[in-house]
Design a protein around this motif. Structure first.
Motif, PDB file in Angstrom:
ATOM      1  N   SER A 135       5.276   3.860   5.409  1.00  0.00           N
ATOM      2  CA  SER A 135       3.915   3.605   4.974  1.00  0.00           C
ATOM      3  C   SER A 135       3.897   3.727   3.455  1.00  0.00           C
ATOM      4  CB  SER A 135       2.977   4.662   5.582  1.00  0.00           C
ATOM      5  OG  SER A 135       1.730   4.719   4.924  1.00  0.00           O
ATOM      6  N   GLU A 136       2.849   3.179   2.840  1.00  0.00           N
ATOM      7  CA  GLU A 136       2.654   3.539   1.432  1.00  0.00           C
ATOM      8  C   GLU A 136       2.562   5.056   1.317  1.00  0.00           C
ATOM      9  OE1 GLU A 136      -1.062   2.129  -0.154  1.00  0.00           O
ATOM     10  OE2 GLU A 136      -2.264   3.420   1.134  1.00  0.00           O
ATOM     11  N   GLY A 137       2.152   5.687   2.423  1.00  0.00           N
ATOM     12  CA  GLY A 137       2.057   7.144   2.476  1.00  0.00           C
ATOM     13  C   GLY A 137       3.390   7.856   2.499  1.00  0.00           C
ATOM     14  N   GLY A 138       4.493   7.113   2.437  1.00  0.00           N
ATOM     15  CA  GLY A 138       5.795   7.724   2.252  1.00  0.00           C
ATOM     16  C   GLY A 138       6.179   7.846   0.786  1.00  0.00           C
ATOM     17  N   GLN A 139       5.316   7.321  -0.086  1.00  0.00           N
ATOM     18  CA  GLN A 139       5.562   7.359  -1.526  1.00  0.00           C
ATOM     19  C   GLN A 139       4.401   7.976  -2.299  1.00  0.00           C
ATOM     20  OE1 GLN A 139       8.246   6.086  -3.424  1.00  0.00           O
ATOM     21  NE2 GLN A 139       9.405   5.731  -1.581  1.00  0.00           N
ATOM     22  N   ILE A 140       3.196   7.949  -1.682  1.00  0.00           N
ATOM     23  CA  ILE A 140       2.005   8.489  -2.335  1.00  0.00           C
ATOM     24  C   ILE A 140       1.307   9.420  -1.344  1.00  0.00           C
ATOM     25  CG2 ILE A 140       1.717   6.419  -3.744  1.00  0.00           C
ATOM     26  CD1 ILE A 140      -0.610   5.661  -1.833  1.00  0.00           C
ATOM     27  N   ALA A 141       0.170   9.988  -1.759  1.00  0.00           N
ATOM     28  CA  ALA A 141      -0.551  10.883  -0.852  1.00  0.00           C
ATOM     29  C   ALA A 141      -2.054  10.815  -1.095  1.00  0.00           C
ATOM     30  CB  ALA A 141      -0.069  12.323  -1.009  1.00  0.00           C
ATOM     31  N   TYR A 142      -2.803  10.849   0.009  1.00  0.00           N
ATOM     32  CA  TYR A 142      -4.263  10.936  -0.021  1.00  0.00           C
ATOM     33  C   TYR A 142      -4.687  12.302   0.533  1.00  0.00           C
ATOM     34  CZ  TYR A 142      -4.309   5.772  -0.343  1.00  0.00           C
ATOM     35  OH  TYR A 142      -4.115   4.471  -0.729  1.00  0.00           O
ATOM     36  N   PRO A 143      -5.804  12.844   0.079  1.00  0.00           N
ATOM     37  CA  PRO A 143      -6.339  14.048   0.721  1.00  0.00           C
ATOM     38  C   PRO A 143      -6.614  13.783   2.204  1.00  0.00           C
ATOM     39  CG  PRO A 143      -7.528  13.563  -1.326  1.00  0.00           C
ATOM     40  CD  PRO A 143      -6.671  12.369  -1.030  1.00  0.00           C
ATOM     41  N   VAL A 241      10.563  -2.245   1.759  1.00  0.00           N
ATOM     42  CA  VAL A 241       9.706  -3.422   1.669  1.00  0.00           C
ATOM     43  C   VAL A 241       8.266  -2.927   1.598  1.00  0.00           C
ATOM     44  CG1 VAL A 241       8.877  -5.498   2.828  1.00  0.00           C
ATOM     45  CG2 VAL A 241      11.310  -4.926   2.899  1.00  0.00           C
ATOM     46  N   THR A 242       7.625  -3.135   0.462  1.00  0.00           N
ATOM     47  CA  THR A 242       6.244  -2.715   0.253  1.00  0.00           C
ATOM     48  C   THR A 242       5.332  -3.878   0.601  1.00  0.00           C
ATOM     49  OG1 THR A 242       6.933  -1.229  -1.519  1.00  0.00           O
ATOM     50  CG2 THR A 242       4.597  -1.811  -1.431  1.00  0.00           C
ATOM     51  N   LEU A 243       4.314  -3.624   1.434  1.00  0.00           N
ATOM     52  CA  LEU A 243       3.474  -4.699   1.950  1.00  0.00           C
ATOM     53  C   LEU A 243       2.008  -4.399   1.677  1.00  0.00           C
ATOM     54  CD1 LEU A 243       5.329  -5.183   5.357  1.00  0.00           C
ATOM     55  CD2 LEU A 243       5.554  -6.561   3.281  1.00  0.00           C
ATOM     56  N   GLY A 244       1.384  -5.292   0.917  1.00  0.00           N
ATOM     57  CA  GLY A 244      -0.033  -5.141   0.596  1.00  0.00           C
ATOM     58  C   GLY A 244      -0.247  -4.869  -0.874  1.00  0.00           C
TER      59      GLY A 244
END
Length: 276
Positions: A135-143, A241-244
């Motif tokens: 996920s993009e969440g494997g590189q960044i983080a949201y609360p 592969v980054t998607l979006g």
């Protein structure tokens, strides 16, 4: 030449969409899901082109049994797609120990079990490809996604290491990192009971965004899956592969900031080595 795929988590979302696209183009699919009836319509339409097995990937014995059966019955499997998983939503102190265990057992230990079960077969057949859905969440983080992020960051580290271990056997990995996509992801999240103390914090803001629908999900699942399938034909395999557009923008910003912070620490980093 027909390609054979093994895909976990195919009852809905990206797993179901991938199964449909692959079958439509003539490939064979070994599809696993917790409730096999969800693919009855595809089984009726495609017959032996679709192999279906019930599997909860949090059960490592079942994972080994099903993966072994798929390779035994179908012969060579070209691509393994580690797709099954879910998201635990809530601030770190809101979620329960049971929920944390479920998140870990599925997203981390379950995905690891699938890879470990597949590796001997891929090695014996001379190679293959593994797509690990991150996920993009494997590189960044949201609360409010701390445990979900923990699972995806863990998987990315695992894949980075294992990919080096098995490269001599012609086994390649790709981490798929989509941004928010219009699937049932949000509806399928496991949520914790909110604590009032977080209402006026970033965690509360994200919760309100999800509840109101303002948390943007711009990804087209059809296009996302098309890109995932295309990545399996790239030589050599892309590591990520980054998607979006959202995923690209957020990851780019995070990596840029991280690199700048590292550069600012160069002197102190070098200063801590032993001196001759």
């Amino acid at each position: 030449m027909t390609t054979t795929w093994f895909i976990t988590g195919t009852s809905s979302g990206l797993g179901r969409e991938m199964t449909e696209q692959l079958l439509a183009r003539g490939d064979r699919v070994a599809a696993t899901l917790r409730t096999t009836g969800a693919l009855d319509d595809l089984k009726a339409q495609y017959g032996d082109q679709l192999w279906v097995a019930a599997l909860d990937i949090s059960d490592p014995d079942a994972v080994r049994r099903v993966v072994d059966a798929a390779f035994t019955e179908l012969g060579r499997i070209n691509v393994v797609v580690n797709n099954a998983g879910y998201a635990l939503f809530g601030a770190a102190e809101e979620v329960s120990d049971v929920q944390i265990r479920q998140q870990t057992d599925t997203n981390i230990l379950g995905s690891v079990a699938v890879i470990r079960a597949a590796l001997p077969h891929l090695r014996d057949q001379g190679g293959g490809r593994i797509l690990q859905i991150s996920s993009e969440g494997g590189q960044i983080a949201y609360p409010n996604f701390s445990l979900y992020h923990a699972s995806k960051w863990a998987l990315e580290g695992f894949v980075e290491s294992v990919a080096q271990e098995v490269a001599p056997f012609n086994i390649e990995f790709t981490l798929i990192e989509p941004g928010p996509t219009q699937t049932n992801f949000v509806g399928g999240m496991v949520s914790s009971a909110p604590m009032a103390v977080y209402d006026q914090t970033p965690a509360g803001e994200v919760r309100r965004g999800l509840n109101s629908g303002s948390f943007g999900t711009l990804g087209d699942p059809v296009k996302v899956v098309q890109a995932m399938i295309a990545s399996a034909d790239q030589m050599p395999a892309p590591r990520r592969v980054t998607l979006g557009a959202n995923a690209y923008t957020q990851i780019h910003a995070a990596l840029t900031a991280r690199l700048a912070a590292l550069e600012n620490q160069r002197d102190i980093a070098f200063s801590t080595d032993l001196t001759s």
